[in-house]
Write an enzyme that holds these catalytic residues in place. Sequence first.
Site: not given
Lengths: 342, 342, 342, 342
Positions: D40, D43
């Site tokens: 994450t 990202h």
Amino acid sequence: MKAFAKVRPQPGIEQIEADRPRLGHHEVLVKVKVTSVCGTDYHIYKWDEWAQAHIKPPRIIGHEFAGEVVETASDVTSRQVGDMVAAESHIGCGTCYQCRTGNSHICERLKIIGVDVDGSFAEYVKIPDQNAWPIPKQAPIETASILEPLGNAVHAAFAADIAGNDVTIFGCGPVGLSAVALTSVSGALSVTAIDINDYRLNLAAKMGASKTINSKEKDPVAEIHSDTEGRGAGVVLEMSGNELAIRQAFRAVRNGGTVILFGLPSKEVQLNLGDDLIFKEAHVRGIVGREIFNTWYKVEALLKSGKLDLHPLITHRMSLSRLDDAMKLVGSGDCGKIVLTP
Amino acid sequence: MKAFAKVRPQPGIEQIEADRPRLGHHEVLVKVKVTSVCGTDYHIYKWDEWAQAHIKPPRIIGHEFAGEVVETASDVTSRQVGDMVAAESHIGCGTCYQCRTGNSHICERLKIIGVDVDGSFAEYVKIPDQNAWPIPKQAPIETASILEPLGNAVHAAFAADIAGNDVTIFGCGPVGLSAVALTSVSGALSVTAIDINDYRLNLAAKMGASKTINSKEKDPVAEIHSDTEGRGAGVVLEMSGNELAIRQAFRAVRNGGTVILFGLPSKEVQLNLGDDLIFKEAHVRGIVGREIFNTWYKVEALLKSGKLDLHPLITHRMSLSRLDDAMKLVGSGDCGKIVLTP
Amino acid sequence: MKAFAKVRPQPGIEQIEADRPRLGHHEVLVKVKVTSVCGTDYHIYKWDEWAQAHIKPPRIIGHEFAGEVVETASDVTSRQVGDMVAAESHIGCGTCYQCRTGNSHICERLKIIGVDVDGSFAEYVKIPDQNAWPIPKQAPIETASILEPLGNAVHAAFAADIAGNDVTIFGCGPVGLSAVALTSVSGALSVTAIDINDYRLNLAAKMGASKTINSKEKDPVAEIHSDTEGRGAGVVLEMSGNELAIRQAFRAVRNGGTVILFGLPSKEVQLNLGDDLIFKEAHVRGIVGREIFNTWYKVEALLKSGKLDLHPLITHRMSLSRLDDAMKLVGSGDCGKIVLTP
Amino acid sequence: MKAFAKVRPQPGIEQIEADRPRLGHHEVLVKVKVTSVCGTDYHIYKWDEWAQAHIKPPRIIGHEFAGEVVETASDVTSRQVGDMVAAESHIGCGTCYQCRTGNSHICERLKIIGVDVDGSFAEYVKIPDQNAWPIPKQAPIETASILEPLGNAVHAAFAADIAGNDVTIFGCGPVGLSAVALTSVSGALSVTAIDINDYRLNLAAKMGASKTINSKEKDPVAEIHSDTEGRGAGVVLEMSGNELAIRQAFRAVRNGGTVILFGLPSKEVQLNLGDDLIFKEAHVRGIVGREIFNTWYKVEALLKSGKLDLHPLITHRMSLSRLDDAMKLVGSGDCGKIVLTP
């Protein structure tokens, strides 16, 4: 004998003269008393992509039926001439992993009556003795022909926790309508039925839906969220096979809820797996056919209990000779189940 | 304030004058509007072995109630003065394994209102804010006081697969009666209610039982097998706590079926585990209280759905001052739920 | 042929001369290569209450075996002469509710080889073709004879959530020992094995138990609670059938945990259902035999995976002619599995 | 204090000087000892579509960490200054349906540390006391920072029946690798690990995979079917988020098997629902985060059991000041878990 078959790889259906089936090991011959039209039959009639991939003409089609056993192979002991029976249309091989672990409906070498072997739009049809489910002589024969679609609804609905949940059903064909009736008497807090055809939505209301939505007129996802304090439905039964409806099904379910996929889409479907499935921790389950014979016991018992009113489900009765008209009626959507008499 | 308490370690109940409870962290004070009598209260009244082991007098008893929040501790944000609430009587510690894994109803250090802390047979009672379930102002307050026993029935019944099964319920007290109503609308093929009291069996019939058996007159095990082609019931809910009934419950269930044990026996019970459980591959599940708050959501939604007719369940309404009469009535068995007003 | 039978209704076993079995429909004749002794055989040998109620002499006993198919009935297509097979000893009727819903191991008219029909303590034994599980020719035949008890362990253990749980196993006979090995490699956080025989506890340690307790020397319930921060074991497998052990099993399980009952008590057992099951919301499941054939697939795959070391399990090898000695050895408890060669 | 934040809506990460967080109700301040990089975070670093939709700069990112409690709000009683804690990064609202039914990890108003509130790539971070999981002082602090990804693997894997099944894992990032180790010791018959990066496949082999497949070189679907007698894998864990891998996951699962979806695809995915899900009667389950705190108890107990060797998982250790290098390394795929020290 007279029969209806897909003779050529093109749209339509033709009446033919065929030999009476000859029995193999563990088979029985059934004289068809009633047979009904399934969506699968209509796929074959239209000759769409699915049908082209699965049907090798010539093939006598039809697989929902009930009738009388008129002949049995010499090694058959469980059924006798004179028995009235309904048919389970899925024929398991009996020897694969799935068959030997109680899941013959998803047999690795599954054959389906009216698809892989000759079917019931005929005077006679042969089936394995195991696939012949005995029915009481006094039972209305019409009901017997719809045990299969009712079985689909039972298998699909009971794969989720209906009791104490808000239920949404996409698609109000005969299986969807059966599911409406079934979930309504199985503890659903609410049953919302969705279709694009008002004739079918009216049937859904008659069969117990607490609310109907014509999804051409209103956004069903917004309606369902508004009806559930923004949470979404606990259980969604997708029984239309329509791509848009499948996408809506995933958006309509609440976090932690269950989507049952039963309706067969005609092509691949694009999904937002992140937002609509993963972040929701949704449970999804594909459902096909019926559990053999767990589902049949439940169907029989439900009918005996008198709890299900399936009366509105059969909307048309015709002679089998009018099969072409029946197919056109299915295409229009303005019908429930159509029952045919050879 | 006026209250009823077990003051001495002996049978009976006494009216006392008590201080209004003072609130601790995260507590709210509820003015009791209605409170109802549970079997547990009667155990304490009779002062049986269970009560002697669990109650340390003096203790204000009573735990089924609804009322108005009239005061909140300074750190309470979720409830306000004026809120109408029903109470969850199980108070979890919040820090043990069970509480931290979503099972605070089986907390390792569980406290029960009216058993371990002072209860609701009084003008006021204090409870943690988490245990106060908000109810609509316009809802009939009477119903609110029976959310707890209805919750027991929901938790017990939905722990088994009701839909598509034959259900047998031993014991037609308020929880058993609630389970009769609940399973009848949750897809049970049949609901057989068993008791030794005809008054209660009549209530069971009114609440939806498809058959009632007075087990003083007929052998319920033989009846159930005869009604299920010798197979036995798919689900048995044992809600009497009676030793003989518990033994019959295990004999009545079919191979592979489920026995839910909810009724508390007053002493150890002897079972034929081989024939009645192991060879049958029976599933057995103990049930206590309600899932906090999964069960409450389901109870609320079921009531909203209008599917449950609980009207016959409340058979008597009295002033709290007549608590002693109410207790005697419970002892006779000739009642459903008794609702008391302070 | 030579065989061992219970000829008279009294303790003991006798060698007899019997006819070679004649095959009926769908049966195969197996030449026994290895056969092993099960606790059930010892019950029959001792002629205890259970045996007196279930065995009608004369009866050739024994049901754990593997061998070669030497003859097949004319309607058998799935097995051939020369096949090496292990036997599933539970023979379902094929037509009852349980058989038709994938649960033939709890068939309503179940027959067990060596109990209801003649068994494997003989040169030849006949079985239905369905009950003959094919095994690779090169597999050690000794292992094949213990697929049945290993299957019991697989069926029992996988009926609970082993992974991530503390597991306690009461009873270290061959099935209990198999369960020790199985749960140790199936994600159990700990595996505590309990028995009163040090020989068997030593075997349990060899097979992977993280702790063993001789319950004649220490209180197993206190030990388990002390090892789990007072919480109790998540899963308890009761495989002894001993009354005291069964009572301890219920006291050892944590709130919300699972007790699997497999060991058969010789008489009724008294339980504190309130404290030990209901207030705990325990799950209890009776287990018998093996799922046919789900369990067999898992057993076969586990053996192929090489994860299970069953080597310590077979402690004695003898000629079948020494069956009486084998029985006495079982009685002493100082053995694991005893494998016999006809 | 020093911290790393997404300051501008564009790729990259910047070091900033920020105020030490001020505590609100029921919060504790943690001095970060170790923090690790999650997909994450990458990202957000890359500023892809998902990040653009979910992050509002400025935001301090990072959510996997362990450290010491250095301050507590006045109403905190469960944690004290000096406690060593690991963090659960999902913050539930505590009042929605999901939170009140034991599913706060799918809270309807979920906040995630390092996404919706400031995170752990900093000297200090504040979290609710409930989200601080106590760890032993003597435990290696490095391990504590990876309890979160291990928890993902535990939650995902135990949502399926691992024991007795062939398991396929797509994606060998830290969560996939943890799942390899976990399923290998949880009774999986085989564990096949699939990735396109040989570095990660080597790690998978070290952590217990029975087979690895580089899906750039071989068709994983064909391999899996060939390894399972044409049947397919019983359980497939999809942990890559890659579109092609997701499609392969559905084709690799056997009829009746289970697909766990954990990896987040960056856009919509097209699926053949008919052949790959419905006709197979596949079970599909989305998984996110960890069950709070069921998963944490299991993670803790697994680590205590000593069964899991996570040693190969942490491949790099760096100063937090080198975060940019760490991000680039994640992008290359040539790493397991990277642990950072502030």
